[in-house]
Enzyme design. Structure first.
Site, PDB file in Angstrom:
ATOM      1  N   ASN A 108    -104.688  47.828-114.721  1.00 18.19           N
ATOM      2  CA  ASN A 108    -103.668  48.854-114.940  1.00 18.19           C
ATOM      3  C   ASN A 108    -103.492  49.661-113.667  1.00 18.19           C
ATOM      4  O   ASN A 108    -104.452  49.874-112.911  1.00 18.19           O
ATOM      5  CB  ASN A 108    -104.111  49.776-116.087  1.00 18.19           C
ATOM      6  CG  ASN A 108    -103.108  50.904-116.365  1.00 18.19           C
ATOM      7  OD1 ASN A 108    -101.925  50.655-116.541  1.00 18.19           O
ATOM      8  ND2 ASN A 108    -103.604  52.138-116.374  1.00 18.19           N
ATOM      9  N   HIS A 110    -102.546  53.382-112.334  1.00 18.64           N
ATOM     10  CA  HIS A 110    -102.386  54.755-112.820  1.00 18.64           C
ATOM     11  C   HIS A 110    -102.019  55.641-111.632  1.00 18.64           C
ATOM     12  O   HIS A 110    -102.652  55.544-110.565  1.00 18.64           O
ATOM     13  CB  HIS A 110    -103.677  55.253-113.497  1.00 18.64           C
ATOM     14  CG  HIS A 110    -103.550  56.649-114.042  1.00 18.64           C
ATOM     15  ND1 HIS A 110    -102.869  56.929-115.211  1.00 18.64           N
ATOM     16  CD2 HIS A 110    -103.978  57.830-113.536  1.00 18.64           C
ATOM     17  CE1 HIS A 110    -102.892  58.241-115.405  1.00 18.64           C
ATOM     18  NE2 HIS A 110    -103.552  58.813-114.421  1.00 18.64           N
TER      19      HIS A 110
HETATM   20  C1  GRF Z   1     -95.139  54.961-112.602  1.00 23.18           C
HETATM   21  O1  GRF Z   1     -95.421  56.321-112.303  1.00 23.18           O
HETATM   22  C2  GRF Z   1     -96.444  54.220-112.841  1.00 23.18           C
HETATM   23  O2  GRF Z   1     -97.505  54.664-112.033  1.00 23.18           O
HETATM   24  C3  GRF Z   1     -96.753  54.562-114.230  1.00 23.18           C
HETATM   25  O3  GRF Z   1     -95.477  54.431-114.887  1.00 23.18           O
HETATM   26  C4  GRF Z   1     -94.449  54.870-113.974  1.00 23.18           C
HETATM   27  C5  GRF Z   1     -93.264  53.930-113.980  1.00 23.18           C
HETATM   28  O4  GRF Z   1     -93.640  52.711-113.420  1.00 23.18           O
HETATM   29  N1  GRF Z   1     -97.791  53.741-114.770  1.00 23.18           N
HETATM   30  P1  GRF Z   1     -92.563  51.507-113.218  1.00 23.18           P
HETATM   31  O5  GRF Z   1     -91.485  52.017-112.289  1.00 23.18           O
HETATM   32  O6  GRF Z   1     -92.004  51.179-114.579  1.00 23.18           O
HETATM   33  O7  GRF Z   1     -93.366  50.395-112.610  1.00 23.18           O
END
Ligand code: GRF
Length: 202
Positions: A108, A110
């Site tokens: 994952n 984060h």
């Molecule tokens: C990002 O801040 C990611 O770190 C978190 O969800 C947000 C959107 O991610 N887990 P993405 O643009 O859908 O990859």
């Protein structure tokens, strides 16, 4: 060849970073075999389609109860028979059965330096709002193996990002994505694909 299934919920910028990294050779020996979204309208699904990657939506509303939804989610992953499951902006808490079945093969991303600003309720912009409220001067992103907890599995890789004067949560989120998330997630996937990173030795 490492087969990966990428689970998404929203914009899919981390998915796009993986797609682009495979295309550019930053990630080798890897193929995305399926993208699974828990939101039917997620832009991440458009990104998968544009890249010609098999993509499915498994939404909670389509299932009578949580157990049925969890079973459908696991089935959608099992069908792709991945070696690795990548949670990339995925906002569903996986159930214990899923984690047991793929133990050591789920990672994952984060958007903070775990153990800061993580755990229940810390996702998306909320993470950056908390970092700014606390007044930290450095934040960043973390890739970790997923265990039964929330953001509690073994940390694999982290990258620090400076907080700048006047940052808003949106500006900080974008910097953390650009400078950290979109770099360390591909780096970890390439490390696993080429046996430099293994569960149990991070
Ligand atoms: C990002 O801040 C990611 O770190 C978190 O969800 C947000 C959107 O991610 N887990 P993405 O643009 O859908 O990859």
């Amino acid at each position: 060849m490492l087969k990966i299934a990428v689970c998404v919920s929203g914009g899919g910028t981390n998915l796009q970073a993986i797609i682009d990294s495979i295309a550019s050779g930053t990630i080798t020996n890897t193929r995305i075999v399926r993208v699974i979204s828990n939101k039917a309208g997620a832009y991440a699904l458009e990104r998968a389609a544009a890249a010609g990657i098999d993509a499915v939506a498994v939404t909670r509303a389509d299932h009578p109860d949580k157990a049925d939804f969890n079973a459908a989610l696991l089935k959608a992953v099992d069908e792709a028979a991945p070696d690795l499951v990548v949670l990339a902006g995925f906002l569903v808490v996986l159930d214990a059965g899923f984690i047991r079945k793929y133990k050591g093969r789920i990672i994952n991303i984060h958007p903070s330096l775990i153990p800061s600003f993580c755990g229940d309720g810390f996702y998306g912009l909320k993470v950056h709002e908390a970092a700014l409220a606390r007044g930290v001067k450095v934040t960043g992103a973390t890739v970790h193996f997923v265990d039964e907890g929330t953001d509690t599995g073994p940390i694999i890789m982290q990258k620090a990002v400076n907080v700048e004067e006047g940052d808003t949560p949106e500006v900080l989120q974008k910097r953390v994505m650009e400078q950290a998330e979109w770099k360390i997630l591909p780096a970890v996937i390439d490390g696993i694909a080429n046996n430099r990173i293994k569960y149990g030795s991070v």
